[in-house]
Motif scaffolding. Structure first.
Motif, PDB file in Angstrom:
ATOM      1  N   GLN A   1       5.814  15.177   3.419  1.00  0.00           N
ATOM      2  CA  GLN A   1       4.386  14.855   3.512  1.00  0.00           C
ATOM      3  C   GLN A   1       3.911  13.938   2.383  1.00  0.00           C
ATOM      4  O   GLN A   1       2.740  13.582   2.335  1.00  0.00           O
ATOM      5  N   SER A   2       4.780  13.542   1.494  1.00  0.00           N
ATOM      6  CA  SER A   2       4.361  12.731   0.351  1.00  0.00           C
ATOM      7  C   SER A   2       4.007  11.311   0.789  1.00  0.00           C
ATOM      8  O   SER A   2       4.490  10.826   1.821  1.00  0.00           O
ATOM      9  N   PRO A   3       3.149  10.611   0.034  1.00  0.00           N
ATOM     10  CA  PRO A   3       2.834   9.205   0.354  1.00  0.00           C
ATOM     11  C   PRO A   3       4.079   8.329   0.204  1.00  0.00           C
ATOM     12  O   PRO A   3       4.871   8.515  -0.718  1.00  0.00           O
TER      13      PRO A   3
ATOM     14  N   ASP B   1       0.863  -1.176   0.000  1.00  0.00           N
ATOM     15  CA  ASP B   1       0.000   0.000   0.000  1.00  0.00           C
ATOM     16  C   ASP B   1       0.900   1.226   0.000  1.00  0.00           C
ATOM     17  O   ASP B   1       2.129   1.124  -0.039  1.00  0.00           O
ATOM     18  N   THR B   2       0.310   2.390   0.040  1.00  0.00           N
ATOM     19  CA  THR B   2       1.038   3.639   0.288  1.00  0.00           C
ATOM     20  C   THR B   2       0.342   4.342   1.443  1.00  0.00           C
ATOM     21  O   THR B   2      -0.852   4.133   1.695  1.00  0.00           O
ATOM     22  N   ILE B   3       1.083   5.182   2.143  1.00  0.00           N
ATOM     23  CA  ILE B   3       0.501   5.883   3.284  1.00  0.00           C
ATOM     24  C   ILE B   3       1.074   7.287   3.385  1.00  0.00           C
ATOM     25  O   ILE B   3       2.287   7.488   3.296  1.00  0.00           O
ATOM     26  N   GLY B   4       0.189   8.265   3.547  1.00  0.00           N
ATOM     27  CA  GLY B   4       0.577   9.621   3.865  1.00  0.00           C
ATOM     28  C   GLY B   4       0.418   9.839   5.356  1.00  0.00           C
ATOM     29  O   GLY B   4       0.044   8.920   6.095  1.00  0.00           O
ATOM     30  N   PRO B   5       0.688  11.026   5.854  1.00  0.00           N
ATOM     31  CA  PRO B   5       0.489  11.295   7.278  1.00  0.00           C
ATOM     32  C   PRO B   5      -0.958  11.033   7.682  1.00  0.00           C
ATOM     33  O   PRO B   5      -1.890  11.350   6.943  1.00  0.00           O
ATOM     34  N   GLY B   6      -1.146  10.426   8.858  1.00  0.00           N
ATOM     35  CA  GLY B   6      -2.489  10.122   9.344  1.00  0.00           C
ATOM     36  C   GLY B   6      -2.747   8.634   9.375  1.00  0.00           C
ATOM     37  O   GLY B   6      -1.879   7.820   9.068  1.00  0.00           O
TER      38      GLY B   6
ATOM     39  N   TYR C   1      -9.967  -4.410  13.640  1.00  0.00           N
ATOM     40  CA  TYR C   1      -9.327  -3.472  12.714  1.00  0.00           C
ATOM     41  C   TYR C   1      -7.865  -3.268  13.090  1.00  0.00           C
ATOM     42  O   TYR C   1      -7.520  -3.196  14.278  1.00  0.00           O
ATOM     43  N   ALA C   2      -7.042  -3.201  12.058  1.00  0.00           N
ATOM     44  CA  ALA C   2      -5.656  -2.774  12.243  1.00  0.00           C
ATOM     45  C   ALA C   2      -5.591  -1.309  11.834  1.00  0.00           C
ATOM     46  O   ALA C   2      -5.884  -0.965  10.687  1.00  0.00           O
ATOM     47  N   LYS C   3      -5.221  -0.463  12.769  1.00  0.00           N
ATOM     48  CA  LYS C   3      -5.101   0.965  12.517  1.00  0.00           C
ATOM     49  C   LYS C   3      -3.614   1.295  12.392  1.00  0.00           C
ATOM     50  O   LYS C   3      -2.855   1.183  13.351  1.00  0.00           O
ATOM     51  N   VAL C   4      -3.214   1.688  11.194  1.00  0.00           N
ATOM     52  CA  VAL C   4      -1.815   2.029  10.928  1.00  0.00           C
ATOM     53  C   VAL C   4      -1.728   3.539  10.766  1.00  0.00           C
ATOM     54  O   VAL C   4      -2.392   4.121   9.898  1.00  0.00           O
ATOM     55  N   THR C   5      -0.919   4.181  11.598  1.00  0.00           N
ATOM     56  CA  THR C   5      -0.823   5.638  11.601  1.00  0.00           C
ATOM     57  C   THR C   5       0.602   6.076  11.319  1.00  0.00           C
ATOM     58  O   THR C   5       1.550   5.613  11.967  1.00  0.00           O
ATOM     59  N   ARG C   6       0.740   6.956  10.340  1.00  0.00           N
ATOM     60  CA  ARG C   6       2.043   7.579  10.076  1.00  0.00           C
ATOM     61  C   ARG C   6       2.051   8.953  10.718  1.00  0.00           C
ATOM     62  O   ARG C   6       1.221   9.812  10.399  1.00  0.00           O
ATOM     63  N   THR C   7       2.962   9.160  11.640  1.00  0.00           N
ATOM     64  CA  THR C   7       3.097  10.465  12.290  1.00  0.00           C
ATOM     65  C   THR C   7       4.141  11.281  11.547  1.00  0.00           C
ATOM     66  O   THR C   7       5.171  10.759  11.111  1.00  0.00           O
ATOM     67  N   SER C   8       3.882  12.575  11.396  1.00  0.00           N
ATOM     68  CA  SER C   8       4.771  13.428  10.618  1.00  0.00           C
ATOM     69  C   SER C   8       4.651  14.867  11.088  1.00  0.00           C
ATOM     70  O   SER C   8       3.545  15.423  11.183  1.00  0.00           O
TER      71      SER C   8
ATOM     72  N   PRO D   1      11.417   7.803   0.796  1.00  0.00           N
ATOM     73  CA  PRO D   1      12.456   7.936  -0.240  1.00  0.00           C
ATOM     74  C   PRO D   1      13.764   8.400   0.380  1.00  0.00           C
ATOM     75  O   PRO D   1      13.776   9.079   1.419  1.00  0.00           O
ATOM     76  N   ALA D   2      14.860   8.029  -0.260  1.00  0.00           N
ATOM     77  CA  ALA D   2      16.176   8.425   0.244  1.00  0.00           C
ATOM     78  C   ALA D   2      16.263   9.943   0.327  1.00  0.00           C
ATOM     79  O   ALA D   2      15.870  10.658  -0.595  1.00  0.00           O
ATOM     80  N   GLY D   3      16.758  10.429   1.453  1.00  0.00           N
ATOM     81  CA  GLY D   3      16.926  11.865   1.631  1.00  0.00           C
ATOM     82  C   GLY D   3      15.692  12.607   2.076  1.00  0.00           C
ATOM     83  O   GLY D   3      15.730  13.841   2.227  1.00  0.00           O
ATOM     84  N   ALA D   4      14.563  11.919   2.280  1.00  0.00           N
ATOM     85  CA  ALA D   4      13.349  12.590   2.732  1.00  0.00           C
ATOM     86  C   ALA D   4      13.584  13.235   4.098  1.00  0.00           C
ATOM     87  O   ALA D   4      14.298  12.699   4.936  1.00  0.00           O
ATOM     88  N   LYS D   5      12.974  14.385   4.318  1.00  0.00           N
ATOM     89  CA  LYS D   5      13.136  15.086   5.579  1.00  0.00           C
ATOM     90  C   LYS D   5      12.236  14.469   6.640  1.00  0.00           C
ATOM     91  O   LYS D   5      11.025  14.363   6.464  1.00  0.00           O
ATOM     92  N   VAL D   6      12.838  14.028   7.750  1.00  0.00           N
ATOM     93  CA  VAL D   6      12.094  13.455   8.865  1.00  0.00           C
ATOM     94  C   VAL D   6      12.608  14.048  10.166  1.00  0.00           C
ATOM     95  O   VAL D   6      13.723  14.567  10.229  1.00  0.00           O
TER      96      VAL D   6
END
Length: 436
Positions: free
Chosen positions: A168-170, A66-71, A155-162, A95-100
């Motif tokens: 912010q990209s998926p 899948d892909t996931i954005g923030p949330g 339900y499995a709730k998967v959350t990406r925090t950012s 992705p390589a070099g993404a700001k985190v």
């Protein structure tokens, strides 16, 4: 399961001659792109939803892409009330070099249709200094957790925090659903009395070349011993070690001298090591700075693999509650490129201790191997030969064909056996290296 700093996901993909990695970048002025994370073979496309109302079904024994954005993203599970445990892991791949930032990461939580979180179900992981693949796992205990023991929908709730100023990209997301069978009567339910802490007795023998993989799906199998590989800035190498019931793992990782372009510099988190369990939850991890000369990380020896560890409140004991493949991710920080030749890989040495005699496991109602748990003869053979999971599957298929041919009679099968043997020999040439 708390903060997990995994700092670097790259390793120079050299060839191996006489068991020693040889740089594949000699004489090159610009580095090749780092190899991408290899998705699971046969992964099923899925699209998680921001609401449980539209959550897609995911099933045990399958891996999903899948892909996931923030949330948050929701996925639906139908679990049996047979005392089995369910594990849902999520591997996010920026992705390589993404700001985190240090607060960015991934969280997996298993909840009921009433919105109640299953007891101690939530797994969390956050980034360190680099944007690298990051894994966390959620758990449903089918016997001990009364609220989540019944059969039905979960339900499995998967959350990406950012953070707001982070990427912010998926991002690509890999989900894996695993089922551990229920246990028979008399299974232990009490937490261990204490966690044994002990520094490992790491071997000092000559190193043997073994090139690591790009992630969980092509991690290189290792056993006790000393192993040699290579890393480049921003790269992570993956390895896997079979740990049976009663066994303990101690490990150390060393970076040797790099081709330095700027003296008296160093990178925080320049060397990072993370240990994951068979359902991809982090067990322990550590990171240190690297100055281009030498750096080393040693992880404390794990407790013996024991079913009761899952009831412990200690964060480094609780995940060591099931036998199977344990995964090692070794990262060299991207900032190392600021003061070294990025195109020239740096020697990496791994020292592994596997202590303890395999013990008898709990009395499962079914074979746990179907869920990816336990250690069998094929797993030990893969570790001895240094096979990735795809290579091990290929070898098992070849052995199966050869057995069929052999059973057909020596006379008619001799030629085909010779041909198959040649295939196996060719497939094993250069096994120590992973192509870039």
């Amino acid at each position: 399961m708390g903060r997990v700093r995994t700092t670097v996901w790259a390793v120079a993909l050299g060839t191996v001659v006489a068991g020693v990695p040889v740089a594949a970048y000699a004489g090159e002025s610009a580095p090749r792109p780092l190899p991408a994370y290899r998705p699971a073979d046969g992964a099923v496309p899925v699209e998680g939803k921001p609401s449980s109302a539209d959550a897609p079904l995911v099933e045990a024994g399958k891996t999903y892409e899948d892909t996931i954005g923030p949330g948050p993203r929701f996925y639906r599970l139908v679990l049996a009330g047979d005392g089995s445990d369910a594990y849902v892991s999520a591997v996010v791949r920026p992705p390589a070099g993404a700001k985190v930032s240090g607060s960015d990461g991934i969280e997996v939580e298993l909840i009921t249709t009433a919105g109640k979180s299953c007891d101690n179900s939530t797994g969390r992981a956050t980034f360190g200094y680099d944007a690298v693949p990051l894994a966390a796992a959620g758990v449903r205990r089918g016997t001990e957790d009364e609220a989540c023991a019944a059969s039905g929908v979960y339900y499995a709730k998967v959350t990406r925090t950012s953070a707001k100023d982070s990427d912010q990209s998926p991002w690509p997301l890999e989900l894996k659903v695993q089922r551990e069978p229920g246990r028979g009567a008399g299974a232990p339910t009490a937490a261990p009395s204490g966690r044994p802490t002990e520094a490992p007795s790491l071997p000092g023998t000559e190193a043997v070349g073994r090139a690591g993989g790009t992630g969980f799906n092509d991690a290189r199998a290792l056993g006790a011993g000393v192993w040699r590989d290579e890393l480049r800035p921003g790269q992570t190498r993956w390895y896997r070690v079979p740990l049976d019931w009663g066994q303990r793992l101690g490990l150390g990782a060393e970076l040797s001298a790099a081709s330095v372009t700027k003296k008296y510099s160093s990178a925080s988190g320049g060397l990072a090591v993370t240990l994951y369990n068979p359902y991809r939850a982090a067990v322990s991890g550590k990171e240190v700075s690297y100055d281009g000369v030498q750096a080393g990380v040693t992880l404390e020896k794990t407790p013996p693999v024991d079913y009761v560890n899952r009831f412990s409140s200690d964060r480094e004991t609780q995940p060591v509650g099931v036998a199977g493949w344990y995964y090692i991710a070794v990262t060299m920080g991207g900032k190392v490129a600021d003061f070294t030749e990025d195109a020239v890989p740096v020697p990496l040495t791994l020292r592994l201790e596997v202590a303890g005699t395999p013990a008898k496991g709990p009395a499962y109602k079914e074979d746990p191997a179907a869920g990816g748990f336990g250690v069998g003869a094929d797993d030990r053979a893969a570790a001895k030969e240094g096979l990735t999971a795809p290579e091990a599957a290929e070898a098992a298929g070849t052995r199966s064909v050869m057995r069929v041919v052999a059973s057909a009679g020596f006379g008619g099968g001799t030629l085909l056996l010779a041909v198959l043997g040649g295939w196996v020999l060719l497939g094993r040439r250069g096994r120590g290296a992973t192509s870039a």
